[in-house]
Design a protein around this motif. Sequence first.
Motif, short mmCIF file in Angstrom:
data_model
loop_
_atom_site.label_atom_id
_atom_site.label_comp_id
_atom_site.label_asym_id
_atom_site.label_seq_id
_atom_site.Cartn_x
_atom_site.Cartn_y
_atom_site.Cartn_z
N GLU A 68 0.83 -1.21 0.00
CA GLU A 68 0.00 0.00 0.00
C GLU A 68 0.86 1.26 0.00
N HIS A 69 1.96 1.22 0.77
CA HIS A 69 2.85 2.38 0.82
C HIS A 69 3.46 2.63 -0.56
N LEU A 70 3.91 1.59 -1.20
CA LEU A 70 4.52 1.74 -2.52
C LEU A 70 3.52 2.29 -3.53
N GLU A 71 2.29 1.80 -3.49
CA GLU A 71 1.25 2.32 -4.40
C GLU A 71 1.04 3.82 -4.18
N LYS A 72 1.03 4.22 -2.93
CA LYS A 72 0.87 5.65 -2.61
C LYS A 72 2.07 6.45 -3.13
N MET A 73 3.26 5.89 -3.00
CA MET A 73 4.46 6.58 -3.48
C MET A 73 4.49 6.67 -5.01
#
Length: 135
Positions: A44-49
């Motif tokens: 999820e963090h990578l998608e946001k980034m």
Amino acid sequence: MTVLQDISTFEDIKLLVNTFYDKVQKDDFIGPIFNEKIGHRWPEHLEKMYRFWQTVLLEVHSYSGSPFPPHKHLPIDKEHFDRWMQLFIETNDTLFQGPIADEAKLRAKNMAEMFNYKINYFRDQGQKGDLLNLK
């Protein structure tokens, strides 16, 4: 000698983000802080980034939100931001070359400086509030 291309596509953004955060996760200095905070939510963090950097660098407005609040109470200081920047520049320079890659480094530097300033500001305000409550 390989000629590096500039950042120009969403796939380029994903490569930059994935390569960078892979280094962050394994880094002895900042990795434990990120891994503890993010835990099992790395996808999820990578998608946001991806969305954040796509918005910042490619002007595709896919990110909305406030990037600072999740960082507000992290146990980090200037040395952590310096290491974050070192890894970001190293990753960027290994993968890309051009005006947008240069813009990515400038934006990352500005963001690191602003986050560091704001974290210290909130810490100072909290300490002042704690002193006022002792009276």
